[in-house]
Every structure is written in C-alpha cells, then in structure tokens.
Enzyme design. Structure first.
Site, PDB file in Angstrom:
ATOM      1  N   LYS A  20       0.811  -1.216   0.000  1.00 54.01           N
ATOM      2  CA  LYS A  20       0.000   0.000   0.000  1.00 54.01           C
ATOM      3  C   LYS A  20       0.845   1.268   0.000  1.00 54.01           C
ATOM      4  O   LYS A  20       0.438   2.277  -0.566  1.00 54.01           O
ATOM      5  CB  LYS A  20      -0.997   0.006   1.157  1.00 54.01           C
ATOM      6  CG  LYS A  20      -0.418   0.435   2.472  1.00 54.01           C
ATOM      7  CD  LYS A  20      -1.464   0.601   3.521  1.00 54.01           C
ATOM      8  CE  LYS A  20      -0.917   0.420   4.921  1.00 54.01           C
ATOM      9  NZ  LYS A  20       0.400   0.899   5.249  1.00 54.01           N
ATOM     10  N   ARG A  94      -5.414   3.105  12.570  1.00 53.74           N
ATOM     11  CA  ARG A  94      -5.040   1.697  12.684  1.00 53.74           C
ATOM     12  C   ARG A  94      -5.688   0.995  13.856  1.00 53.74           C
ATOM     13  O   ARG A  94      -5.500  -0.208  14.042  1.00 53.74           O
ATOM     14  CB  ARG A  94      -3.527   1.637  12.899  1.00 53.74           C
ATOM     15  CG  ARG A  94      -2.781   0.973  11.792  1.00 53.74           C
ATOM     16  CD  ARG A  94      -1.339   1.342  11.991  1.00 53.74           C
ATOM     17  NE  ARG A  94      -0.474   0.300  11.577  1.00 53.74           N
ATOM     18  CZ  ARG A  94       0.442   0.472  10.615  1.00 53.74           C
ATOM     19  NH1 ARG A  94       0.545   1.605   9.982  1.00 53.74           N
ATOM     20  NH2 ARG A  94       1.238  -0.501  10.311  1.00 53.74           N
ATOM     21  N   ARG A 133      12.243  -7.013   1.834  1.00 56.18           N
ATOM     22  CA  ARG A 133      12.267  -5.549   1.761  1.00 56.18           C
ATOM     23  C   ARG A 133      13.597  -4.976   2.278  1.00 56.18           C
ATOM     24  O   ARG A 133      14.173  -5.474   3.231  1.00 56.18           O
ATOM     25  CB  ARG A 133      11.115  -5.014   2.608  1.00 56.18           C
ATOM     26  CG  ARG A 133      10.961  -3.531   2.544  1.00 56.18           C
ATOM     27  CD  ARG A 133       9.569  -3.121   2.844  1.00 56.18           C
ATOM     28  NE  ARG A 133       9.168  -3.359   4.221  1.00 56.18           N
ATOM     29  CZ  ARG A 133       7.944  -3.062   4.669  1.00 56.18           C
ATOM     30  NH1 ARG A 133       7.043  -2.563   3.862  1.00 56.18           N
ATOM     31  NH2 ARG A 133       7.641  -3.295   5.925  1.00 56.18           N
ATOM     32  N   ARG A 166      14.720  -3.319   7.568  1.00 58.20           N
ATOM     33  CA  ARG A 166      14.108  -2.616   8.689  1.00 58.20           C
ATOM     34  C   ARG A 166      14.154  -3.513   9.917  1.00 58.20           C
ATOM     35  O   ARG A 166      13.986  -4.718   9.802  1.00 58.20           O
ATOM     36  CB  ARG A 166      12.647  -2.289   8.344  1.00 58.20           C
ATOM     37  CG  ARG A 166      12.440  -0.837   8.012  1.00 58.20           C
ATOM     38  CD  ARG A 166      11.098  -0.580   7.404  1.00 58.20           C
ATOM     39  NE  ARG A 166       9.973  -0.963   8.248  1.00 58.20           N
ATOM     40  CZ  ARG A 166       8.695  -0.715   7.923  1.00 58.20           C
ATOM     41  NH1 ARG A 166       8.416  -0.090   6.809  1.00 58.20           N
ATOM     42  NH2 ARG A 166       7.723  -1.087   8.713  1.00 58.20           N
ATOM     43  N   ARG A 177       3.429  -8.543  13.637  1.00 60.82           N
ATOM     44  CA  ARG A 177       2.748  -7.398  13.010  1.00 60.82           C
ATOM     45  C   ARG A 177       1.507  -7.849  12.236  1.00 60.82           C
ATOM     46  O   ARG A 177       0.519  -7.145  12.173  1.00 60.82           O
ATOM     47  CB  ARG A 177       3.712  -6.640  12.089  1.00 60.82           C
ATOM     48  CG  ARG A 177       4.706  -5.803  12.890  1.00 60.82           C
ATOM     49  CD  ARG A 177       5.901  -5.423  12.068  1.00 60.82           C
ATOM     50  NE  ARG A 177       5.601  -4.458  11.046  1.00 60.82           N
ATOM     51  CZ  ARG A 177       6.338  -4.275   9.951  1.00 60.82           C
ATOM     52  NH1 ARG A 177       7.414  -5.009   9.759  1.00 60.82           N
ATOM     53  NH2 ARG A 177       6.012  -3.371   9.084  1.00 60.82           N
TER      54      ARG A 177
HETATM   55  P1  ADP Z   1       3.630  -1.349   7.822  1.00 57.93           P
HETATM   56  O1  ADP Z   1       2.360  -0.946   7.101  1.00 57.93           O
HETATM   57  O2  ADP Z   1       4.476  -2.246   6.986  1.00 57.93           O
HETATM   58  O3  ADP Z   1       3.384  -1.850   9.209  1.00 57.93           O
HETATM   59  P2  ADP Z   1       4.327   1.360   8.555  1.00 57.93           P
HETATM   60  O4  ADP Z   1       5.493   2.127   8.076  1.00 57.93           O
HETATM   61  O5  ADP Z   1       2.959   1.868   8.184  1.00 57.93           O
HETATM   62  O6  ADP Z   1       4.565  -0.094   7.981  1.00 57.93           O
HETATM   63  O7  ADP Z   1       4.370   1.218  10.148  1.00 57.93           O
HETATM   64  C1  ADP Z   1       5.514   0.779  10.824  1.00 57.93           C
HETATM   65  C2  ADP Z   1       5.289   0.778  12.337  1.00 57.93           C
HETATM   66  O8  ADP Z   1       4.981   2.116  12.763  1.00 57.93           O
HETATM   67  C3  ADP Z   1       4.114  -0.053  12.843  1.00 57.93           C
HETATM   68  O9  ADP Z   1       4.466  -1.412  13.030  1.00 57.93           O
HETATM   69  C4  ADP Z   1       3.797   0.649  14.163  1.00 57.93           C
HETATM   70  O10 ADP Z   1       4.725   0.290  15.163  1.00 57.93           O
HETATM   71  C5  ADP Z   1       4.029   2.107  13.837  1.00 57.93           C
HETATM   72  N1  ADP Z   1       2.814   2.808  13.383  1.00 57.93           N
HETATM   73  C6  ADP Z   1       2.626   3.361  12.152  1.00 57.93           C
HETATM   74  N2  ADP Z   1       1.419   3.942  12.087  1.00 57.93           N
HETATM   75  C7  ADP Z   1       0.820   3.744  13.290  1.00 57.93           C
HETATM   76  C8  ADP Z   1      -0.440   4.096  13.846  1.00 57.93           C
HETATM   77  N3  ADP Z   1      -1.361   4.779  13.150  1.00 57.93           N
HETATM   78  N4  ADP Z   1      -0.703   3.718  15.107  1.00 57.93           N
HETATM   79  C9  ADP Z   1       0.198   3.056  15.841  1.00 57.93           C
HETATM   80  N5  ADP Z   1       1.409   2.692  15.391  1.00 57.93           N
HETATM   81  C10 ADP Z   1       1.720   3.028  14.120  1.00 57.93           C
END
Ligand code: ADP
Length: 224
Positions: A20, A94, A133, A166, A177
C-alpha cells in the site's frame, strides 16, 4: 494531472507488506496527494532522536503499535497546515481509538475522507514480501530484492547508501505485526464497511504492481 473525479481525501488500508505504501507514493505523484504516513513520520522521529522518537523506538522495533495518544501528538504536529489540498492517509487510522482521532482532525481542520481503500493480500504473500524488503537508512527509499531491486546490489539508487533491513522486518516481528493487523486494524475496516459502505473500495493486492495500480485507479474512478 488531477482529474475532477479523483476523491479529495483518501485513507489506504492494507496488511504490512501489502504494497500500500508504494501504491500511495504512486498515487501521490500522479494525482497530487499529500501523503500522511505515520510509519515514516515515526521512523523519522527515531532517526532524529527527538523526544517523541525516544518514546516510540521500542514499539517500532517490537512491531507493536504506538499508543494512540502518541499518534495524536504526532499528527497534531504534522497536520497543522496541510501543504496540499488532497490528503492521503497511509497507516492511519489503525485502531478503533484512532477512528475517533480521525473524526476530531476532520472537524478541526475542516476536511472529510471521501474514500477508504483496502489493499487485500493474504497473510502468506505479505510475509514473503516483507522479508525481501530493504530500506535506505539515509533517505528512507524502499526496495525489494525481487520486486524492486536497486540498480547495484544493496545500494540506494538515490544516494548510494548501503541498504538495510528494517528492524521490524525480521521473521519473528513480521508474524507479530500480521497478528496485530488482524486484531486491531481489521476491526477499523469493518467499522467503515458498516457505517460508510458507499465510500469503501477494495483492491486485489496480490497482482503485479502495475495491475494493482490500474485497479486502484479504476475503483477510485480516476482517468490516467
Ligand atoms: P507497515 O504498514 O508495513 O506496518 P508502517 O510504516 O505503516 O509499515 O508502520 C511501521 C510501524 O509504525 C508499525 O508497526 C507501528 O509500530 C508504527 N505505526 C505506524 N502507524 C501507526 C499508527 N497509526 N498507530 C500506531 N502505530 C503506528
């Protein structure tokens, strides 16, 4: 080019590894969306080593969600004065708690989400994608060993830095996750499907990158 038919403000959902974020980047570049990417903002805070970064670092490394109140703080700072007319949220909301935060930001800043897009992939496919990745520690660009390899092995095309995995892309954290996504984020999608089905769309994220992009444009009703 921005077409009249493109939704004004979008939220994109998808499992970690659904693709996404690349899709959001592509849409942003073509249709002029400002990307609001909470994951990238959080990693940036950790890289800067600021107060917020120090409080979120462990959550990110464990693959756990950052508490809603810190996400509120993050967006308070980053959403103060949007630079572009169209917003695309990637990674927010989220949790059901963050659904309420989004409502508050919509009222405060005077915008309304007019499309929710869910990029659907199986757990198995997303796990396979995540383990390949690589990211640039300097500029944040993302690559994939199979789907989007850098021109030179393990080297960023943009600034030549040595690419890294990462911290949250190890096998153990990746599975965690996925579980968090199913438990906390799937209910958010179900919520919007129940209250605003007319603006919810879903895309088959298991296709090639080009096919997923084409399908997304089609469900958004935008011409290219
Ligand atoms: P992915 O979609 O692969 O999990 P992201 O870059 O969107 O990657 O998110 C990486 C991490 O950042 C998540 O695993 C979480 O720890 C944190 N994170 C991102 N967005 C949020 C959110 N809206 N609420 C809580 N934690 C978040």
């Amino acid at each position: 080019m921005v077409t009249a038919a493109a939704p004004m403000h979008l939220v994109m959902f998808g499992r970690p590894g659904s693709g996404k974020s690349s899709l959001a980047e592509h849409l942003g570049a073509e249709f002029g969306y400002q990307l609001i990417r909470t994951g990238e903002m959080l990693r940036e805070a950790v890289r800067r080593g600021d107060f917020l970064g120090a409080r979120v670092e462990n959550h990110l490394a464990r693959g756990d969600l950052v508490p809603d109140e810190l996400i509120f703080e993050l967006l308070e700072i980053n959403l103060k004065s949007p630079q572009k007319a169209r917003l695309l949220f990637d990674g927010f909301p989220r949790t059901l708690g963050q659904v309420e935060l989004l409502d508050r930001f919509e009222k405060k800043l005077g915008f309304a989400i007019d499309c929710f897009v869910d990029v659907v992939v199986t757990r198995e496919d997303s796990v396979a994608r995540m383990t390949g990745r690589r990211v640039c520690p300097t500029c944040g660009a993302t690559y994939h060993l199979l789907a989007k390899p850098p021109r030179l092995p393990e080297t960023c095309d943009i600034d030549g830095s040595h690419l890294e995995k990462r911290k949250d892309d190890t096998m153990e954290v990746v599975s965690f996750r996925q579980k968090i996504y199913e438990e906390q984020t799937q209910p958010v999608i179900n919520h919007y499907l129940a209250v605003s089905p007319e603006i919810c769309r879903s895309v088959d994220g298991g296709q090639s990158v080009d096919a997923v992009y084409a399908e997304t444009c089609r469900v958004l009703g935008v011409r290219r």
